[in-house]
Design a protein around this motif. Structure first.
Motif, PDB file in Angstrom:
ATOM      1  N   TRP A  37      -4.260   7.903 -10.428  1.00 23.35           N
ATOM      2  CA  TRP A  37      -5.172   7.305  -9.461  1.00 23.35           C
ATOM      3  C   TRP A  37      -5.237   5.795  -9.662  1.00 23.35           C
ATOM      4  CZ3 TRP A  37      -7.853   9.999  -5.637  1.00 23.35           C
ATOM      5  CH2 TRP A  37      -7.729  11.395  -5.701  1.00 23.35           C
ATOM      6  N   ARG A  46       2.034   6.667  -6.944  1.00 23.78           N
ATOM      7  CA  ARG A  46       1.022   7.664  -7.329  1.00 23.78           C
ATOM      8  C   ARG A  46       1.482   9.083  -7.000  1.00 23.78           C
ATOM      9  NH1 ARG A  46      -2.675   3.295  -5.742  1.00 23.78           N
ATOM     10  NH2 ARG A  46      -2.510   3.948  -3.571  1.00 23.78           N
ATOM     11  N   GLY A  47       2.253   9.206  -5.920  1.00 16.57           N
ATOM     12  CA  GLY A  47       2.809  10.513  -5.586  1.00 16.57           C
ATOM     13  C   GLY A  47       3.797  11.002  -6.638  1.00 16.57           C
ATOM     14  N   THR A  93       0.835  -1.201   0.000  1.00 15.37           N
ATOM     15  CA  THR A  93       0.000   0.000   0.000  1.00 15.37           C
ATOM     16  C   THR A  93       0.868   1.250   0.000  1.00 15.37           C
ATOM     17  OG1 THR A  93      -1.766  -1.149   1.183  1.00 15.37           O
ATOM     18  CG2 THR A  93      -1.793   1.260   1.244  1.00 15.37           C
ATOM     19  N   ALA A  94       1.927   1.226   0.798  1.00 16.84           N
ATOM     20  CA  ALA A  94       2.836   2.375   0.871  1.00 16.84           C
ATOM     21  C   ALA A  94       3.567   2.587  -0.451  1.00 16.84           C
ATOM     22  CB  ALA A  94       3.828   2.173   2.009  1.00 16.84           C
ATOM     23  N   ASN A 119       1.194   4.118  -2.960  1.00 13.02           N
ATOM     24  CA  ASN A 119       1.001   5.543  -2.665  1.00 13.02           C
ATOM     25  C   ASN A 119       2.200   6.357  -3.145  1.00 13.02           C
ATOM     26  OD1 ASN A 119      -1.522   5.264  -1.496  1.00 13.02           O
ATOM     27  ND2 ASN A 119      -0.707   4.971   0.573  1.00 13.02           N
TER      28      ASN A 119
END
Length: 355
Positions: free
Chosen positions: A80, A74-75, A67-68, A71
């Motif tokens: 999305w 996506r950062g 999950t990290a 993220n």
């Protein structure tokens, strides 16, 4: 906390993708990967350590690191997208940052033979000219306009007129083409391709890319991002001295055309496609492995089955030493792509070996 089965292959791919951008040889635990992705800036000029897969493929891990990492990706790319673990490595490799200057290529005298050339790719605000100095040598030819062009024949490639004169190719700065089709067509005297800075994230075709590169003995293409590639027809055709071909974790899920891709790799004994994400279906595999006369093993991912390809004739013809992972030996009566599956999959014979 719930734990899940995690593939060490997937984690290796992610670490390799991080090192591809930051040029390091660092080893990352899953919990360190998100920060490493977030720290990427596109400033490194070299490709870092690219590790091979570990023997143990699976273990248990919580979903938190994935999950990290998602993220962090996506950062970086502003998307999305869900970004499943199996897609993370390609998403990291596809990250881009603003490049300064225009892409160009120059031909300079080859080391040890001033009658031949080396082809160097670079990027600068001011394009060099014929007669200028590059790496201490006088530029003989300058080529531009190739980064945003998809060539449909060898004669369109700017440097093709000198194809017999090149002994080495080097990407000294990052180049991001929309296609690599025909790029090194008939570079039959070229023995070295240094492609770490060739960013293929936007490329849709590798067709004829290394066609008739009959002097090269090894290629390391593990840094290629292939998630947009639809065609590899004739890619390695007649690379008769190519004995080592490292492709690594290629996402070939959009691949359609494989015709003649590996034809006449007569020095190859083992072809490893096990890192590929395979397409569900290909339109043609005609002559794909034709006359790989010394090929004994084709490794592919477990469960791979490309046997329903539309045009499948002569796929394995003259591969007389080829044996599938379950012991199915080559037969001249079974040479179509109907044999393009893991041997024993679904109780059917095939010429691929699971890895």
């Amino acid at each position: 906390m719930t734990t899940y089965v995690a593939s060490s292959h997937t984690l290796t791919d992610i670490a390799n993708a991080i090192r591809y951008h930051n040029g390091s040889s660092e080893h990352y635990t899953p919990s360190e990967m998100a920060d490493a992705v977030a720290a990427l800036s596109g400033t490194s000029e070299t490709c870092g350590l690219q590790e091979s897969y570990k023997k143990i493929d699976a273990g248990t891990m919580t979903q938190v690191p994935y999950t990290a990492i998602a993220n962090a990706i996506r950062g970086q790319n502003g998307s999305w997208d869900e970004c499943k673990p199996s897609k993370m490595a390609d998403a990291i490799r596809a990250l881009t940052w603003g490049l300064q200057g225009e892409a160009y290529a120059v031909a300079i005298p080859a080391t040890g033979d001033s009658t031949k050339y080396e082809l160097h790719f670079g990027r600068a605000a001011t394009i060099p000219s014929v007669g200028d100095s590059y790496a201490g040598k006088t530029i003989g030819y300058v080529y531009t306009g190739f980064e945003d062009t998809a060539y449909t024949s060898n004669s369109q490639v700017p440097w093709y007129a000198q194809h017999d004169s090149f002994l080495a190719v080097s990407f000294d700065d990052e180049i991001r083409p929309v296609s690599c089709a025909y790029w090194f067509y008939m570079f039959r005297n070229c023995m070295s391709f240094a492609v770490d800075n060739l960013n293929t994230a936007k490329a849709k075709s590798f067709a004829f890319m290394f066609y008739f590169c009959s002097a090269v003995t090894s290629l390391n293409l593990t840094g290629f991002v292939t998630s947009n590639v639809t065609s590899i027809n004739y890619m390695f055709y007649f690379c008769t001295k190519l004995a080592t071909l490292n492709m690594g974790a290629w996402d070939m899920s959009k691949l359609q055309v494989v015709a003649q891709a590996f034809r006449n790799l007569t020095a190859m004994t083992v072809l490893d496609l096990s890192g590929w994400t395979m397409p569900e279906y290909t339109s043609t595999m005609q002559y794909a492995f034709y006359n790989c006369a010394n090929l004994t093993t084709i490794y592919a991912p477990a469960g791979c089955d490309l046997s329903d390809t539309a045009v499948n004739g002569y796929c394995f013809s003259q591969c007389s030493k080829l044996v599938g992972g379950n012991g199915t030996a080559y037969s001249s009566g079974n040479v179509t792509a109907a044999m393009a599956r893991i041997d024993g999959l679904g109780g059917k014979a095939g010429y691929f070996t699971a890895k």
